[in-house]
Scaffold this active site. Sequence first.
Site, PDB file in Angstrom:
ATOM      1  N   ASP A  72       0.701  -1.111   0.052  1.00  0.00           N
ATOM      2  CA  ASP A  72      -0.079  -0.017  -0.228  1.00  0.00           C
ATOM      3  C   ASP A  72       0.945   1.233   0.218  1.00  0.00           C
ATOM      4  O   ASP A  72       2.073   1.228   0.289  1.00  0.00           O
ATOM      5  CB  ASP A  72      -0.917   0.034   1.257  1.00  0.00           C
ATOM      6  CG  ASP A  72      -0.143  -0.658   2.379  1.00  0.00           C
ATOM      7  OD1 ASP A  72       1.009  -0.454   2.627  1.00  0.00           O
ATOM      8  OD2 ASP A  72      -0.965  -1.240   3.404  1.00  0.00           O
ATOM      9  N   HIS A 143      -7.181  -5.546  10.195  1.00  0.00           N
ATOM     10  CA  HIS A 143      -7.046  -5.220   8.674  1.00  0.00           C
ATOM     11  C   HIS A 143      -5.658  -5.917   8.378  1.00  0.00           C
ATOM     12  O   HIS A 143      -4.850  -5.536   8.868  1.00  0.00           O
ATOM     13  CB  HIS A 143      -7.303  -3.904   8.372  1.00  0.00           C
ATOM     14  CG  HIS A 143      -6.326  -2.981   8.798  1.00  0.00           C
ATOM     15  ND1 HIS A 143      -6.377  -1.975  10.105  1.00  0.00           N
ATOM     16  CD2 HIS A 143      -5.058  -2.376   8.305  1.00  0.00           C
ATOM     17  CE1 HIS A 143      -5.385  -1.552  10.114  1.00  0.00           C
ATOM     18  NE2 HIS A 143      -4.397  -1.576   9.195  1.00  0.00           N
ATOM     19  N   GLU A 148      -9.757  -2.323   5.302  1.00  0.00           N
ATOM     20  CA  GLU A 148     -10.347  -2.025   6.807  1.00  0.00           C
ATOM     21  C   GLU A 148     -11.500  -3.042   6.994  1.00  0.00           C
ATOM     22  O   GLU A 148     -12.039  -3.665   5.916  1.00  0.00           O
ATOM     23  CB  GLU A 148     -10.838  -0.607   6.724  1.00  0.00           C
ATOM     24  CG  GLU A 148      -9.792   0.315   6.404  1.00  0.00           C
ATOM     25  CD  GLU A 148      -8.767   0.561   7.424  1.00  0.00           C
ATOM     26  OE1 GLU A 148      -8.807  -0.076   8.501  1.00  0.00           O
ATOM     27  OE2 GLU A 148      -7.982   1.664   7.548  1.00  0.00           O
TER      28      GLU A 148
END
Length: 285
Positions: A72, A143, A148
């Site tokens: 990410d 998560h 999430e």
Amino acid sequence: MRLIIKDSYADVAQYTAEYVLARITEFNPTPARPFVLGLPTGSSPVGVYKKLVAFHREGMLSFKHVITFNMDEYVHLPRDHPESYHSFMWENLFKHVDILPQNVNILDGNAKDLETECTEYEAKIAAVGGIELFLGGIGPDGHIAFNEPGSSLSSRTRIKTLAYETIIANSRFFDGDVNKVPKLALTVGVGTVMDAREVLIIISGAGKALALAKCIEEGVNHMWTVSAIQLHPRGMIVCDEDATLELHVKTVKYFKSIEKVHSLLTTEGSKVGLDGKVRYSAGSK
């Protein structure tokens, strides 16, 4: 699924780094057949990266034929910001090893077209034949990456709004100020992670004990996205004792007993491989 329980975070980092070393060595990557490694950021992998750097300096590990894909990146945080995941990865791992810059893949949170960036990231993963081993960590709410609670378990790389709990947790990296934490991120999806041929999740500390219990002792649930690892044919969680505080004693004893047997088998002529599968030849007794 395997659950490896170690005494401390230091032991978790050592075990995980040694496992990565063994997997890459066993794979024997070449320019035509590189080892594709998925990588996380945050506090969970820091100790692992330190060990991997040490292995490289000792001549035990090369990243020359390794391709990496990170999980990410924040949206609209400058690439050179000290808390960007680009900066994190170069400071903690990449600049210390012999990985080729063109083999490093990290999502661009400043791309002109973020949706295209996500689509192309998935295409890059597919183009190299998929990810061999995906390392990951989790948040206190279970998560994985920035998937999430409530995220689709079949999700792909996309733009994601961060949960307020995640923003609070990450504020420690932004002078404790939640207003400085980006509210959007690009993240691989749960489905992206689970497509890897092997997944290894690092979980440490009492603060993540409930998430581990939900993952191990309850069913697959999109409110605890790490629980999707239950469905993976080669899923592994490496945790410390503190992270087991919410598990039943029987559960802890069970997984420790399994690993004790696994350890015995691996010392008996390598009857068990790194993947935990028993390997017997036709003439084995």
